[in-house]
Design an enzyme around this catalytic site. Structure first.
Site, short mmCIF file in Angstrom:
data_model
loop_
_atom_site.label_atom_id
_atom_site.label_comp_id
_atom_site.label_asym_id
_atom_site.label_seq_id
_atom_site.Cartn_x
_atom_site.Cartn_y
_atom_site.Cartn_z
CG ASN A 42 -2.67 7.91 0.43
OD1 ASN A 42 -3.67 7.22 0.27
ND2 ASN A 42 -2.10 8.09 1.61
CE LYS B 61 -15.60 7.31 -2.73
NZ LYS B 61 -14.54 7.84 -3.66
CB CYS C 136 -2.25 7.98 7.03
SG CYS C 136 -2.14 6.21 6.66
CD GLU D 87 -5.18 4.16 7.61
OE1 GLU D 87 -4.85 5.21 8.21
OE2 GLU D 87 -4.94 3.95 6.41
CD GLU E 154 -2.40 13.06 7.90
OE1 GLU E 154 -1.95 11.92 7.74
OE2 GLU E 154 -3.63 13.32 7.92
NE ARG F 296 5.70 3.22 1.60
CZ ARG F 296 4.71 2.64 2.26
NH1 ARG F 296 4.36 3.08 3.45
NH2 ARG F 296 4.08 1.62 1.74
#
Length: 459
Positions: free
Chosen positions: A132, A155, A265, A231, A361, A259
């Site tokens: 993202n 990666k 996240c 995270e 989410e 955004r």
């Protein structure tokens, strides 16, 4: 072997990238381990100069990088340009932190000794990044790793490997020695990352992605007690108090929600608007949402596509389930006549407090609005989540907003602003939104081990 990189706005293949296997990934560790001793002993000033030069090169190539991000990720050009500027700042910030590794000197309370405390690089780091923010998530990890004296294997997500390769090329141009950073492009994420975690030379993993994958990696990392930074997912509440300025709250909501098309996240996920201003807020917010243009970045659109067909199906299903539970669409933008994975920016109202869309989410351009009137009940609803990454509070009473913000189970709280990310601030969450922090001085510490030397010191 190669795999295709597809523009999610046009569904056209834009590149074919090497699909590296586990042996290739382990050769990358060979290179990182071989370069570690020399890089860790490189003077901090030299490491700083390379990072400063990498910052300058990213700014030089910002238009190219923004275009590349837009093509492989789908986000608007303005969004992509903002990401490049943000990503470059991590190189500049950690260039400045590189020459301030810190330390301490003290006297033993019992006497007879002095204590020297130093911070040294943790070693070879495995950096795993999402699609993202393909530039910012890379630099937010590479910057502190290099500043601390670590080498790394990286990666990137298979959906967006081109930006990672471009950033690595700029680091080489900036003077980074061979082997210090190696980008491994692959469709075998679990195989590659699993092999890294099994390799005794890898002493650090830094991962940005879903909570579900983060749990798997933490279990794996536990086998060798690998230093881990995670995270993970978020479910950010956006709270609007009754005394909030509507114009500021709507402007903040547009940033916090849309955004990268809501694929962040930190994106505002569930809106809690005070009952006294809910109608006015929804009308203004909804009108702004309806004005958003949707389409390919090349057409100048405000909102691009979702990253994949699977993402489109998931967001569609989430909204359908919310409507079945009693929610309704109050405002919606118009979809383009285009082949990409587009979903219209949408405002949902009358969302039940127990609706699944408020617990999950969304990761898409959908704002789910519910109302509140009692602050104690609000806090109970907001904090009843396994996530705790970001939150937003809009209020005309700064003291009240700060009090409310401190009561939220969130690692980051935006007070009267819809953006919380800053290279100088410690980015991260609580509960199942992750472990550790990125950015700020804390970001450097994530790639350092603390050592102290106890020195005999006769009285």
């Amino acid at each position: 072997m190669t795999f295709p990189v597809v523009d999610p706005a046009t569904l056209v293949e834009i590149a074919a990238v090497e699909d590296m296997d586990v042996p290739a990934a382990l050769r990358a560790v060979d290179a990182a381990a071989g370069a570690l001793r020399a890089w860790s002993r490189t003077p901090p000033r030299r490491r700083s100069e390379i990072l400063h030069r990498a910052y300058e090169l990213m700014i030089r190539d910002r238009e190219f990088l923004a275009g590349l991000i837009s093509r492989e990720n789908g986000k608007s050009l303005s969004d992509a340009a903002g990401e490049v500027a943000y990503a470059a700042e991590f190189f500049r910030w950690f260039a400045e932190e590189a020459v301030r590794p810190g330390g301490d000197f003290g006297e033993s309370p019992a006497g007879g000794a002095r204590t020297l405390v130093t911070h040294r690089p943790v070693g070879v780091a495995a950096l795993v990044t999402p699609w993202n923010f393909p530039a910012a998530m890379i630099t937010r990890k590479i910057g502190p790793a290099l500043a601390a004296g670590c080498t790394a294997v990286v990666k990137p997500a298979a959906e967006t490997p081109l930006t990672a390769l471009a950033v690595a090329a700029l680091l080489t141009e900036a003077g980074l020695p061979d082997g210090v950073i190696t980008v491994v492009t692959t469709t075998d994420a679990s195989g590659v990352v699993g092999a890294w975690l099994n390799d005794e030379r890898v002493r650090k993993i830094s991962f940005t992605g879903s909570t579900a994958v983060g749990r798997v990696l933490l279990r794996h990392a536990a086998d060798r007690v690998v230093n881990s930074s995670m995270e993970l997912g978020g479910n950010a509440p956006f709270i609007v108090a009754g005394d909030a300025g509507l114009e500021a709250a709507v402007a903040g909501a547009m940033i916090a929600k849309f955004r990268n098309g809501g694929q962040a996240c930190t994106a505002a996920n569930r809106f809690y608007v005070h009952r006294s201003i809910a109608t006015a807020f929804t009308a203004r917010f909804g009108a702004a949402v309806e004005k958003l243009t949707v389409g390919p970045a090349a057409d100048g659109a405000d909102i691009g596509p979702l990253i994949s067909a699977a993402a489109l199906r998931r967001v569609t299903r989430t909204v359908d389930e919310a409507i079945a539970a009693g929610a309704r669409i109050s405002h919606q933008a118009t979809l383009p006549d285009a082949p990409g994975h587009f979903y219209p920016p949408t405002v949902l109202v009358d969302v039940p407090a127990d609706a699944a869309i408020l617990r999950e989410e969304i990761f898409g351009p959908v704002a789910a609005i519910t109302t509140w009137s009692d602050e104690d009940e609000l806090l109970q609803l907001v904090n009843d989540s396994e996530y705790g990454l970001a939150a937003y509070v809009f209020s005309g009473d700064l003291a009240g907003a700060l009090r409310l913000g401190e009561a939220l189970d969130a690692g980051m709280v935006g007070i009267n602003r819809g953006l919380v990310s800053d290279p100088s601030a410690p980015f991260g969450g609580v509960k199942q939104s992750g472990l550790g922090r990125e950015g700020a001085r804390e970001g450097l510490r994530e790639f350092q081990e603390t050592q102290y030397l106890s020195v005999d010191w006769p009285a």
